[in-house]
Design a protein around this motif. Structure first.
Motif, mmCIF file in Angstrom:
data_model
loop_
_atom_site.group_PDB
_atom_site.id
_atom_site.type_symbol
_atom_site.label_atom_id
_atom_site.label_comp_id
_atom_site.label_asym_id
_atom_site.label_seq_id
_atom_site.Cartn_x
_atom_site.Cartn_y
_atom_site.Cartn_z
ATOM 1 N N PHE A 1 0.853 -1.190 0.000
ATOM 2 C CA PHE A 1 0.000 0.000 0.000
ATOM 3 C C PHE A 1 0.888 1.239 0.000
ATOM 4 C CE2 PHE A 1 0.334 -1.332 4.465
ATOM 5 C CZ PHE A 1 0.747 -0.171 5.096
ATOM 6 N N THR A 2 0.323 2.326 -0.470
ATOM 7 C CA THR A 2 1.100 3.558 -0.565
ATOM 8 C C THR A 2 0.187 4.767 -0.357
ATOM 9 O OG1 THR A 2 2.682 4.784 -1.943
ATOM 10 C CG2 THR A 2 0.804 3.789 -3.081
ATOM 11 N N TYR B 1 -3.511 4.106 -2.160
ATOM 12 C CA TYR B 1 -3.731 2.871 -2.898
ATOM 13 C C TYR B 1 -3.427 1.690 -1.986
ATOM 14 C CZ TYR B 1 -3.370 -0.886 -6.299
ATOM 15 O OH TYR B 1 -3.553 -2.064 -6.978
ATOM 16 N N GLU B 2 -4.341 0.721 -1.952
ATOM 17 C CA GLU B 2 -4.149 -0.508 -1.170
ATOM 18 C C GLU B 2 -4.248 -1.685 -2.132
ATOM 19 O OE1 GLU B 2 -7.066 -0.510 1.925
ATOM 20 O OE2 GLU B 2 -6.508 1.493 2.645
ATOM 21 N N GLY B 3 -3.192 -2.476 -2.223
ATOM 22 C CA GLY B 3 -3.132 -3.561 -3.192
ATOM 23 C C GLY B 3 -3.991 -4.758 -2.824
ATOM 24 N N ARG B 4 -4.209 -5.600 -3.803
ATOM 25 C CA ARG B 4 -4.939 -6.854 -3.608
ATOM 26 C C ARG B 4 -4.184 -7.740 -2.615
ATOM 27 N NH1 ARG B 4 -4.492 -12.021 -5.597
ATOM 28 N NH2 ARG B 4 -6.409 -13.158 -6.153
ATOM 29 N N PHE C 1 -8.207 5.734 -3.743
ATOM 30 C CA PHE C 1 -9.077 6.883 -3.515
ATOM 31 C C PHE C 1 -8.236 8.124 -3.240
ATOM 32 C CE2 PHE C 1 -8.375 4.673 0.457
ATOM 33 C CZ PHE C 1 -8.162 5.664 1.388
ATOM 34 N N MET C 2 -8.871 9.289 -3.353
ATOM 35 C CA MET C 2 -8.169 10.553 -3.167
ATOM 36 C C MET C 2 -9.028 11.513 -2.345
ATOM 37 S SD MET C 2 -6.570 13.143 -6.041
ATOM 38 C CE MET C 2 -8.069 14.071 -6.347
ATOM 39 N N ASP C 3 -8.374 12.260 -1.447
ATOM 40 C CA ASP C 3 -9.031 13.289 -0.638
ATOM 41 C C ASP C 3 -8.425 14.648 -0.970
ATOM 42 O OD1 ASP C 3 -10.438 11.257 0.703
ATOM 43 O OD2 ASP C 3 -8.858 11.038 2.198
ATOM 44 N N LEU D 1 -13.882 14.308 0.700
ATOM 45 C CA LEU D 1 -13.383 12.969 0.988
ATOM 46 C C LEU D 1 -13.832 12.009 -0.098
ATOM 47 C CD1 LEU D 1 -14.154 12.820 4.832
ATOM 48 C CD2 LEU D 1 -12.072 13.612 3.686
ATOM 49 N N ASP D 2 -12.894 11.254 -0.639
ATOM 50 C CA ASP D 2 -13.147 10.324 -1.738
ATOM 51 C C ASP D 2 -13.666 11.081 -2.965
ATOM 52 O OD1 ASP D 2 -13.327 8.039 -3.223
ATOM 53 O OD2 ASP D 2 -15.015 7.183 -2.129
ATOM 54 N N VAL D 3 -12.800 11.876 -3.545
ATOM 55 C CA VAL D 3 -13.164 12.796 -4.629
ATOM 56 C C VAL D 3 -13.847 12.074 -5.784
ATOM 57 C CG1 VAL D 3 -12.255 14.407 -6.350
ATOM 58 C CG2 VAL D 3 -11.303 14.382 -4.023
ATOM 59 N N PHE D 4 -13.366 10.897 -6.162
ATOM 60 C CA PHE D 4 -13.872 10.210 -7.347
ATOM 61 C C PHE D 4 -14.844 9.065 -7.022
ATOM 62 C CE2 PHE D 4 -9.630 11.837 -8.562
ATOM 63 C CZ PHE D 4 -10.041 12.741 -9.529
ATOM 64 N N ASN D 5 -15.335 9.006 -5.773
ATOM 65 C CA ASN D 5 -16.246 7.922 -5.376
ATOM 66 C C ASN D 5 -15.669 6.547 -5.716
ATOM 67 O OD1 ASN D 5 -18.451 8.983 -4.008
ATOM 68 N ND2 ASN D 5 -19.552 9.498 -5.875
ATOM 69 N N SER D 6 -14.395 6.354 -5.392
ATOM 70 C CA SER D 6 -13.720 5.126 -5.789
ATOM 71 C C SER D 6 -13.365 4.215 -4.611
ATOM 72 C CB SER D 6 -12.436 5.464 -6.561
ATOM 73 O OG SER D 6 -11.564 6.244 -5.752
ATOM 74 N N ARG D 7 -13.675 4.642 -3.394
ATOM 75 C CA ARG D 7 -13.301 3.848 -2.216
ATOM 76 C C ARG D 7 -14.349 2.761 -1.978
ATOM 77 N NH1 ARG D 7 -11.109 6.296 3.543
ATOM 78 N NH2 ARG D 7 -10.128 4.370 4.276
#
Length: 230
Positions: free
Chosen positions: A119-120, A140-143, A156-158, A177-183
């Motif tokens: 993760f990073t 980013y959190e990996g599989r 995701f991005m804040d 919080l979660d700008v792109f609704n990707s979390r």
């Protein structure tokens, strides 16, 4: 207990034991003119690791509750750095690569896993002379494998912005919080007689506007807390 629908139950577990971790780390830090670098290698041995386990009965009713597994052993490398390219711009980065061995055979013989993952996080802060601060944070959190299957990757991005007002006594803070609704929480769990494919969206994008007025609290502490600083 929470009833998600007529066939899915989520419950706590009053019989849980606390999990304990023996952790060993070896780290090194280097200071530079415009930042620092911190690196560490680690080994962690967790006893009675707590993980949510799902079971399905003959009628197709699902029950999910936390269980104590035998444990988890993990080892990895972590890298953290901060860097100031120019006076008004600061970068913070964190990267973690690890291997984990999970043993849940006390629940079911097949609930074991060997997994590599990473993760990073990257944070970019901009400070301007007029009292305006901007912050962008990407995650980013990996599989990775878990006892019952696979936890899929997520990103995701804040975004945060703040502006000093009222002669420096107040701060106006705007957060997305979660700008792109990707979390999303995406997973595949398997057990006796069932396979569950999940794609859960626990919280949609949040937009907050906050006004903070300081009487005695320090400005730096208040702004860092509200913008999600560490």
């Amino acid at each position: 207990m929470t009833l998600s629908d007529a066939r899915n139950f989520f419950s706590g577990n009053p019989d849980l034991n606390p999990e304990y971790t023996d952790a060993f780390e070896l780290g090194h830090i280097k200071y530079m003119d415009k930042g620092s670098i911190f690196s560490t290698v680690y080994y962690r041995d967790t006893k009675d690791k707590i993980e949510r386990i799902r079971s399905v009965d003959a009628e197709g009713n699902s029950t999910t509750l936390p269980e104590n597994l035998i444990g988890e052993k993990s080892m990895g490398f972590e890298f953290t750095t901060d860097y100031i390219p120019v006076e008004w711009w600061k970068l913070d980065a964190n990267f973690n690569l690890f291997y984990a061995k999970i043993d849940g055979s006390n629940v079911l013989d097949t609930y074991t896993a060997d997994t590599y993952s990473w993760f990073t996080r990257l944070t970019s802060r901009f400070t301007f002379a007029n009292g305006l601060d901007l912050q962008v944070r990407g995650n980013y959190e990996g599989r990775r494998k878990v006892a019952q299957g696979v936890q899929k990757a997520t990103a995701f991005m804040d975004l945060s912005a703040s502006k000093d007002i009222m002669k420096g006594r107040g701060t106006l803070i705007f957060n997305v919080l979660d700008v792109f609704n990707s979390r999303r929480n995406r997973y595949i769990f398997e057990g006796p007689g069932f396979t569950t494919v999940g794609d859960v969206f626990p919280r949609k994008r949040q937009i907050n506007l906050t006004l903070n007025y300081r009487i005695k609290q320090s400005k730096a502490q208040t702004k860092s807390d509200l913008m999600g600083g560490e």
